[in-house]
Design a protein around this motif. Structure first.
Motif, PDB file in Angstrom:
ATOM      1  N   HIS A 219       0.861  -1.189   0.000  1.00 15.57           N
ATOM      2  CA  HIS A 219       0.000   0.000   0.000  1.00 15.57           C
ATOM      3  C   HIS A 219       0.893   1.233   0.000  1.00 15.57           C
ATOM      4  N   ILE A 220       0.745   2.088  -1.002  1.00 16.82           N
ATOM      5  CA  ILE A 220       1.672   3.220  -1.170  1.00 16.82           C
ATOM      6  C   ILE A 220       0.931   4.444  -1.713  1.00 16.82           C
ATOM      7  N   SER A 250      10.210   1.078 -13.307  1.00 13.62           N
ATOM      8  CA  SER A 250      11.637   0.886 -13.611  1.00 13.62           C
ATOM      9  C   SER A 250      12.355   0.224 -12.427  1.00 13.62           C
ATOM     10  N   LEU A 251      11.741   0.300 -11.250  1.00 10.27           N
ATOM     11  CA  LEU A 251      12.317  -0.366 -10.068  1.00 10.27           C
ATOM     12  C   LEU A 251      11.766  -1.793  -9.916  1.00 10.27           C
ATOM     13  N   SER A 252      10.868  -2.163 -10.820  1.00 18.99           N
ATOM     14  CA  SER A 252      10.221  -3.496 -10.782  1.00 18.99           C
ATOM     15  C   SER A 252       9.481  -3.744  -9.467  1.00 18.99           C
ATOM     16  N   VAL A 253       8.688  -2.751  -9.062  1.00 20.20           N
ATOM     17  CA  VAL A 253       7.941  -2.926  -7.800  1.00 20.20           C
ATOM     18  C   VAL A 253       6.424  -2.871  -8.008  1.00 20.20           C
ATOM     19  N   LEU A 254       5.959  -3.092  -9.232  1.00 21.14           N
ATOM     20  CA  LEU A 254       4.518  -3.029  -9.465  1.00 21.14           C
ATOM     21  C   LEU A 254       3.965  -4.403  -9.839  1.00 21.14           C
ATOM     22  N   ASN A 255       2.898  -4.782  -9.156  1.00 21.40           N
ATOM     23  CA  ASN A 255       2.167  -5.991  -9.556  1.00 21.40           C
ATOM     24  C   ASN A 255       0.720  -5.882  -9.077  1.00 21.40           C
ATOM     25  N   ALA A 260      -2.348   1.682  -5.008  1.00 22.40           N
ATOM     26  CA  ALA A 260      -1.750   3.013  -5.064  1.00 22.40           C
ATOM     27  C   ALA A 260      -2.811   4.055  -4.706  1.00 22.40           C
ATOM     28  N   ALA A 261      -2.539   4.803  -3.640  1.00 22.13           N
ATOM     29  CA  ALA A 261      -3.500   5.828  -3.212  1.00 22.13           C
ATOM     30  C   ALA A 261      -3.256   7.125  -3.973  1.00 22.13           C
ATOM     31  N   ALA A 276      -1.210  -2.881 -17.347  1.00 16.98           N
ATOM     32  CA  ALA A 276      -0.379  -4.042 -17.669  1.00 16.98           C
ATOM     33  C   ALA A 276       0.054  -4.798 -16.404  1.00 16.98           C
ATOM     34  N   ARG A 277       0.351  -4.059 -15.344  1.00 19.64           N
ATOM     35  CA  ARG A 277       0.849  -4.705 -14.113  1.00 19.64           C
ATOM     36  C   ARG A 277      -0.272  -5.099 -13.156  1.00 19.64           C
ATOM     37  N   GLY A 278      -1.479  -4.611 -13.404  1.00 14.37           N
ATOM     38  CA  GLY A 278      -2.608  -4.944 -12.515  1.00 14.37           C
ATOM     39  C   GLY A 278      -2.646  -4.125 -11.244  1.00 14.37           C
TER      40      GLY A 278
END
Ligand SMILES: [Zn+2]
Length: 450
Positions: A219-220, A250-255, A260-261, A276-278
Motif C-alpha cells: 500500500h503506497i 523501472s524499479l520493478s515494484v509493481l504488480n 496506489a492511493a 499491464a501490471r494490474g
C-alpha cells in the motif's frame, strides 16, 4: 450464530441484481443463501435469529481503501494548508509525540465512526507498534481491516522490526478479520534501493505468513501532487524522466498486489503500465480537493479497465470517515470536471465502494458483494426517510441521497456489530472520552516542547 435477514431490498452488487422482499441466510460468518423472503422464511424457520428488514435496503458493507485510522486524533487540528506545509509543519511534529496507546485510541474512534457509517472494511497505513496498535483496535471493534506499517528511508531497522511483528502476529488473525500490508510511504520518502527492498520483503512475508487467497499486499501513496518528481530529485538526487508510475515500474515494484492511493498526476504511459501490471487505485476525492492536490483522471482509468476503489484518506484531511460522502463527491466531481453527466453512474460508484474495493485489497473471494460463500459483511439502511422518498432507483438513492446516519444495522463476519445504531462491541461514549484525553495529552506534550 445463525441469522436470517428478511423482507428488505437486497442490492447484491452481482451486476445490477436487486432482490425486493429478499432474504439472506447467514451461518456463522458465511452467507449460505440469498433469495426471496417468502421461500427462505420457511426454509430457515428455526435455528436462525431473524432481522426484519422491511422498508430497508441491504448492501455489502462499504470498503474504505485508504485510511490512516489513528489520525482521527488530529481531526480539525490543522486545515486549509498546502500538503507539504500541512505535513511538515503541523502533522509530522505532533505525530512524533503519539504513543502506541494514542494510535490504538485514535483507531478505535475511526473503527466506531466507520461502522456507524456502514463501512465494514478499512485499509489503513500507519506506524505499527507491537503492544497497542490499529490492528488491536480494529479486532476489538469487530471491523475488518488491512493494517499496514508505513516505511520511510530514515528508519529502515525500525521498519523491519515493526513489519516482522505485524506480519507474524496479525496477518489473517482475529478470525480472519485482520490482514496486513507493507506500506512504503511514497516515492519521495522511500529511496529507490529501499523501495526494492520493501518489495522483496513483501514477497518474503507472503511466503511465510500469506497465501494466494489471503496475500499480504503493498500500500503506497503515488502521484498525489504534480511536483512529486521534483521532490524525488530533492530527496534522493534521482531524475524521474517520465511519470511516477513509470519510475516505480523501472524499479520493478509493481504488480497486482499493489494498491496506489491518490494517483492524481498520471501520464498516459503511467496508466498503460498500471493496466499491464494490474495495479489497483484508491481514489480519495475529498482529501484531494481539501488539500488542492489536483483531480485524478478516474474516468480515463475506468475506460482502461483499471480497478478503481474509493477511500476517505485520514480523518484530518477529509475530515470524516464517511464513505457515503466520498461516493457522492466522486460521482459529482468527475461529471463537473469532464462536463459529461453520463460519466460514472451511481451503480458504478457503488461498485467502486464495494466490489472494486474488495478487488483492490485482493479480498474479492470473501467480501464486496452479497453472494453465497462470501463472508457476511452487510449494512442495513433505513429507507423510510423523507430524503429517500419516493423510491425510483436504489443505486441513485445510495449514492446521491443516503447519509451515513441512515445506516441502522451493520454485520461484519456474520456478527452484528451495530444494531439499530447501537454498537455491540464498544462503548462509544467511553471511546470519545478516551480520545479527548489523548488529544489533551498530545497538546500538553507539544506545548512543553516549545
Ligand atoms: Zn494517505
Amino acid at each position: 450464530m445463525n441469522l436470517l435477514i428478511h423482507g428488505g431490498t437486497i442490492v447484491t452488487m452481482r451486476g445490477n441484481e436487486i432482490i425486493r422482499d429478499g432474504a439472506i441466510a447467514i451461518q456463522d460468518e458465511t452467507i449460505i443463501d440469498v433469495g426471496k423472503a417468502g421461500q427462505m422464511l420457511g426454509k430457515y424457520a428455526s435455528g436462525y435469529e431473524k432481522i426484519n428488514a422491511k422498508g430497508k435496503v441491504v448492501i455489502p458493507g462499504l470498503i474504505n481503501t485508504h485510511q490512516h485510522a489513528a489520525m482521527s486524533l488530529l481531526r480539525g487540528y490543522a486545515d486549509d494548508l498546502p500538503l507539504q506545509e500541512w505535513l511538515e509543519k503541523w502533522i509530522w511534529p505532533i505525530e512524533g509525540l503519539m504513543t502506541a496507546k494514542d494510535i490504538y485510541v485514535g483507531s478505535l474512534l475511526t473503527a466506531v465512526e466507520s461502522i456507524m457509517g456502514g463501512t465494514t472494511t478499512v485499509n489503513t497505513m500507519y506506524h505499527y507498534k507491537p503492544m497497542e496498535n490499529e490492528a488491536k483496535a480494529f479486532a476489538e471493534a469487530g471491523i475488518r481491516g488491512v493494517v499496514g506499517h508505513v516505511c520511510f528511508s530514515w528508519r529502515r531497522d525500525e521498519d523491519r522490526r515493526a513489519l516482522e511483528d505485524l506480519a507474524k502476529n496479525w496477518h489473517n488473525k482475529a478470525g480472519g478479520l485482520i490482514r496486513v500490508s507493507v506500506d512504503p510511504h511514497a516515492p519521495y520518502t522511500v529511496d529507490p534501493g529501499y523501495m526494492k527492498e520493501l518489495y522483496a520483503l513483501r514477497d518474503e512475508f507472503n511466503k511465510k505468513y500469506g497465501s494466494e487467497r489471503a496475500p499480504i499486499i503493498w500500500h503506497i501513496h503515488v502521484a498525489e501532487t504534480f511536483n512529486e518528481a521534483e521532490k524525488i530529485k530533492k530527496a534522493f538526487n534521482v531524475d524521474v524522466k517520465g511519470g511516477i508510475m513509470e519510475y516505480l515500474d523501472s524499479l520493478s515494484v509493481l504488480n497486482e498486489h499493489v494498491i496506489a492511493a491518490h494517483c492524481v498526476a498520471l501520464t498516459d504511459k503511467d496508466m498503460a503500465i498500471m493496466k499491464a501490471r494490474g495495479v489497483k487505485v484508491s481514489h480519495n476525492p475529498i482529501s484531494n480537493l481539501k488539500l488542492a492536490s489536483g483531480i485524478s483522471p478516474i474516468p480515463n482509468m475506468l475506460e482502461r479497465d483499471i480497478t478503481v476503489s474509493l477511500g476517505t484518506d485520514s480523518p484530518c484531511s477529509n475530515n470524516t470517515a464517511d464513505m457515503f460522502e466520498v461516493m457522492k463527491v466522486a460521482a459529482l466531481l468527475h461529471k463537473g470536471v469532464s462536463g459529461n453527466p453520463t460519466v460514472m453512474s451511481a451503480q458504478q460508484v457503488l461498485k467502486m465502494a464495494t466490489l472494486d474495493g474488495a478487488r483492490a485489497l485482493c479480498w474479492e473471494n470473501d467480501i464486496g458483494s452479497i453472494e453465497v460463500g462470501k463472508k457476511a459483511d452487510l449494512a442495513i439502511i433505513n429507507f423510510e426517510k423523507p430524503h429517500l422518498c419516493p423510491l425510483h432507483n436504489e443505486f441513485s438513492h445510495l449514492v446521491y441521497a443516503a447519509k451515513s446516519a441512515d445506516v441502522e444495522t451493520v454485520i461484519i463476519n456474520g456478527k452484528i456489530v451495530m444494531e439499530n445504531r447501537r454498537l455491540t462491541t464498544l462503548n462509544v461514549e467511553k471511546v470519545m472520552k478516551m480520545v479527548e484525553k489523548a488529544k489533551n495529552r498530545l497538546l500538553e506534550k507539544l506545548q512543553a516542547q516549545c
